[in-house]
Design a protein around this motif. Structure first.
Motif, PDB file in Angstrom:
ATOM      1  N   LEU A 294      39.715  12.731  20.787  1.00 37.11           N
ATOM      2  CA  LEU A 294      40.837  13.645  20.617  1.00 37.11           C
ATOM      3  C   LEU A 294      42.001  13.206  21.496  1.00 37.11           C
ATOM      4  O   LEU A 294      41.798  12.638  22.572  1.00 37.11           O
ATOM      5  CB  LEU A 294      40.437  15.065  21.020  1.00 37.11           C
ATOM      6  CG  LEU A 294      39.288  15.714  20.268  1.00 37.11           C
ATOM      7  CD1 LEU A 294      38.941  17.057  20.905  1.00 37.11           C
ATOM      8  CD2 LEU A 294      39.644  15.893  18.813  1.00 37.11           C
ATOM      9  N   GLU A 295      43.219  13.525  21.049  1.00 39.83           N
ATOM     10  CA  GLU A 295      44.416  13.271  21.859  1.00 39.83           C
ATOM     11  C   GLU A 295      45.269  14.531  21.843  1.00 39.83           C
ATOM     12  O   GLU A 295      45.448  15.152  20.793  1.00 39.83           O
ATOM     13  CB  GLU A 295      45.199  12.093  21.282  1.00 39.83           C
ATOM     14  CG  GLU A 295      46.422  11.734  22.111  1.00 39.83           C
ATOM     15  CD  GLU A 295      47.093  10.490  21.571  1.00 39.83           C
ATOM     16  OE1 GLU A 295      46.627   9.385  21.897  1.00 39.83           O
ATOM     17  OE2 GLU A 295      48.084  10.647  20.824  1.00 39.83           O
ATOM     18  N   TRP A 296      45.763  14.948  23.031  1.00 37.50           N
ATOM     19  CA  TRP A 296      46.615  16.111  23.152  1.00 37.50           C
ATOM     20  C   TRP A 296      47.518  15.934  24.350  1.00 37.50           C
ATOM     21  O   TRP A 296      47.305  15.064  25.190  1.00 37.50           O
ATOM     22  CB  TRP A 296      45.790  17.393  23.238  1.00 37.50           C
ATOM     23  CG  TRP A 296      44.993  17.592  24.498  1.00 37.50           C
ATOM     24  CD1 TRP A 296      45.329  18.353  25.574  1.00 37.50           C
ATOM     25  CD2 TRP A 296      43.699  17.031  24.815  1.00 37.50           C
ATOM     26  NE1 TRP A 296      44.341  18.308  26.532  1.00 37.50           N
ATOM     27  CE2 TRP A 296      43.333  17.502  26.086  1.00 37.50           C
ATOM     28  CE3 TRP A 296      42.834  16.168  24.162  1.00 37.50           C
ATOM     29  CZ2 TRP A 296      42.137  17.143  26.711  1.00 37.50           C
ATOM     30  CZ3 TRP A 296      41.639  15.812  24.775  1.00 37.50           C
ATOM     31  CH2 TRP A 296      41.301  16.298  26.023  1.00 37.50           C
ATOM     32  N   SER A 297      48.591  16.744  24.417  1.00 37.47           N
ATOM     33  CA  SER A 297      49.543  16.658  25.528  1.00 37.47           C
ATOM     34  C   SER A 297      49.629  17.990  26.244  1.00 37.47           C
ATOM     35  O   SER A 297      49.664  19.049  25.612  1.00 37.47           O
ATOM     36  CB  SER A 297      50.936  16.278  25.018  1.00 37.47           C
ATOM     37  OG  SER A 297      50.923  14.976  24.508  1.00 37.47           O
TER      38      SER A 297
ATOM     39  N   THR B 274      50.026  12.897  28.089  1.00 37.87           N
ATOM     40  CA  THR B 274      49.132  12.735  26.941  1.00 37.87           C
ATOM     41  C   THR B 274      47.738  12.381  27.438  1.00 37.87           C
ATOM     42  O   THR B 274      47.562  11.519  28.291  1.00 37.87           O
ATOM     43  CB  THR B 274      49.651  11.626  26.004  1.00 37.87           C
ATOM     44  OG1 THR B 274      50.944  12.023  25.534  1.00 37.87           O
ATOM     45  CG2 THR B 274      48.728  11.436  24.817  1.00 37.87           C
TER      46      THR B 274
ATOM     47  N   THR C 100      43.860  11.327  26.151  1.00 38.19           N
ATOM     48  CA  THR C 100      42.990  10.840  25.086  1.00 38.19           C
ATOM     49  C   THR C 100      41.592  10.768  25.663  1.00 38.19           C
ATOM     50  O   THR C 100      41.382  10.120  26.685  1.00 38.19           O
ATOM     51  CB  THR C 100      43.431   9.445  24.582  1.00 38.19           C
ATOM     52  OG1 THR C 100      44.791   9.524  24.143  1.00 38.19           O
ATOM     53  CG2 THR C 100      42.553   8.977  23.437  1.00 38.19           C
TER      54      THR C 100
ATOM     55  N   ALA D 119      44.650  17.069  12.386  1.00 35.34           N
ATOM     56  CA  ALA D 119      44.978  17.663  13.689  1.00 35.34           C
ATOM     57  C   ALA D 119      44.719  19.166  13.625  1.00 35.34           C
ATOM     58  O   ALA D 119      44.564  19.734  12.542  1.00 35.34           O
ATOM     59  CB  ALA D 119      46.436  17.389  14.052  1.00 35.34           C
TER      60      ALA D 119
ATOM     61  N   SER E   4      45.670  22.988  16.102  1.00 34.20           N
ATOM     62  CA  SER E   4      46.376  23.567  17.241  1.00 34.20           C
ATOM     63  C   SER E   4      45.589  24.729  17.817  1.00 34.20           C
ATOM     64  O   SER E   4      45.100  25.587  17.082  1.00 34.20           O
ATOM     65  CB  SER E   4      47.763  24.064  16.830  1.00 34.20           C
ATOM     66  OG  SER E   4      48.574  22.982  16.438  1.00 34.20           O
TER      67      SER E   4
ATOM     68  N   ILE F  86      49.136  24.001  21.787  1.00 33.10           N
ATOM     69  CA  ILE F  86      48.696  22.627  22.064  1.00 33.10           C
ATOM     70  C   ILE F  86      48.062  22.041  20.805  1.00 33.10           C
ATOM     71  O   ILE F  86      47.123  22.603  20.256  1.00 33.10           O
ATOM     72  CB  ILE F  86      47.711  22.586  23.248  1.00 33.10           C
ATOM     73  CG1 ILE F  86      48.426  23.102  24.504  1.00 33.10           C
ATOM     74  CG2 ILE F  86      47.176  21.171  23.456  1.00 33.10           C
ATOM     75  CD1 ILE F  86      47.548  23.274  25.714  1.00 33.10           C
ATOM     76  N   GLN F  87      48.627  20.915  20.360  1.00 32.05           N
ATOM     77  CA  GLN F  87      48.109  20.259  19.160  1.00 32.05           C
ATOM     78  C   GLN F  87      47.185  19.113  19.544  1.00 32.05           C
ATOM     79  O   GLN F  87      47.533  18.270  20.367  1.00 32.05           O
ATOM     80  CB  GLN F  87      49.246  19.735  18.285  1.00 32.05           C
ATOM     81  CG  GLN F  87      48.717  19.107  17.002  1.00 32.05           C
ATOM     82  CD  GLN F  87      49.804  18.845  15.995  1.00 32.05           C
ATOM     83  OE1 GLN F  87      50.595  19.721  15.701  1.00 32.05           O
ATOM     84  NE2 GLN F  87      49.832  17.637  15.444  1.00 32.05           N
ATOM     85  N   PHE F  88      46.012  19.092  18.934  1.00 31.20           N
ATOM     86  CA  PHE F  88      45.017  18.047  19.124  1.00 31.20           C
ATOM     87  C   PHE F  88      45.014  17.156  17.890  1.00 31.20           C
ATOM     88  O   PHE F  88      44.985  17.661  16.768  1.00 31.20           O
ATOM     89  CB  PHE F  88      43.613  18.646  19.296  1.00 31.20           C
ATOM     90  CG  PHE F  88      43.408  19.378  20.577  1.00 31.20           C
ATOM     91  CD1 PHE F  88      42.758  18.761  21.637  1.00 31.20           C
ATOM     92  CD2 PHE F  88      43.852  20.683  20.734  1.00 31.20           C
ATOM     93  CE1 PHE F  88      42.544  19.435  22.827  1.00 31.20           C
ATOM     94  CE2 PHE F  88      43.651  21.366  21.924  1.00 31.20           C
ATOM     95  CZ  PHE F  88      42.995  20.735  22.971  1.00 31.20           C
ATOM     96  N   SER F  89      45.018  15.855  18.093  1.00 33.79           N
ATOM     97  CA  SER F  89      44.909  14.899  16.997  1.00 33.79           C
ATOM     98  C   SER F  89      43.531  14.256  17.045  1.00 33.79           C
ATOM     99  O   SER F  89      43.042  13.919  18.127  1.00 33.79           O
ATOM    100  CB  SER F  89      45.964  13.806  17.125  1.00 33.79           C
ATOM    101  OG  SER F  89      47.248  14.356  17.033  1.00 33.79           O
TER     102      SER F  89
END
Length: 156
Positions: free
Chosen positions: A8-11, A16, A18, A93, A95, A99-102
């Motif tokens: 997962l990647e989020w900011s 950011t 990962t 993705a 949210s 916060i949005q997770f990819s």
């Protein structure tokens, strides 16, 4: 052989993150310190979401009675309410609050070196997927019409 881990990647606050998580047990997200991913925010529940494996698919479950999750896939936003879940796919993705997770990757258990397994070729992305999967984890399409052969999962 099914999914083994998810990346997962989020900011958060401009940074950011990962991270890859083992899916041998459910992954939890929320404000509570005991979660695997701890987030802060008024629209994030103590136990907001869980990611787990069911029916050889990676699933996202909303555990919050008061805050929805938003699933983003193929240019559309889909709200997920309490106790609902949906399958996650690479490049989709979701949210949690703001916060949005990819989903950057979903890895599968590997067969021993030199051993091939029965796979289905996805008609959309062309990747080989274990026959135990119903939908392609890379694009979400049904594998019902895919070609079956001996191969290595994840390979085009």
């Amino acid at each position: 052989m099914g999914p083994k881990s998810i990346t997962l990647e989020w900011s958060v606050d401009g940074h950011t993150i990962t991270q890859t998580f083992d899916l041998s047990r459910p992954l939890t997200i929320g404000r509570k310190e005991s979660n695997d991913i701890v987030l802060d925010g008024g629209n994030i529940s103590r136990s907001h979401a869980s990611i787990f494996i069911e029916d050889a698919k990676v699933q996202l479950l909303n555990m919050s009675e008061s805050n929805p999750l938003i699933f983003h896939h193929q240019g559309k936003d889909h709200p997920i309410t309490f106790d609902e879940y949906t399958a996650l796919f690479i490049d989709s993705a979701f949210s949690v609050g703001n916060i949005q997770f990819s989903i950057k990757d979903i890895s599968f258990e590997k067969m021993p070196e030199g051993i091939r397994e029965l796979v289905v070729k996805c008609e959309v992305c062309g990747r080989a997927v274990p026959v135990s999967m119903i939908h392609c984890p890379y694009d979400g399409w049904s594998l019902a019409g895919g070609q079956t052969f001996l191969g290595v999962p994840g390979v085009n």
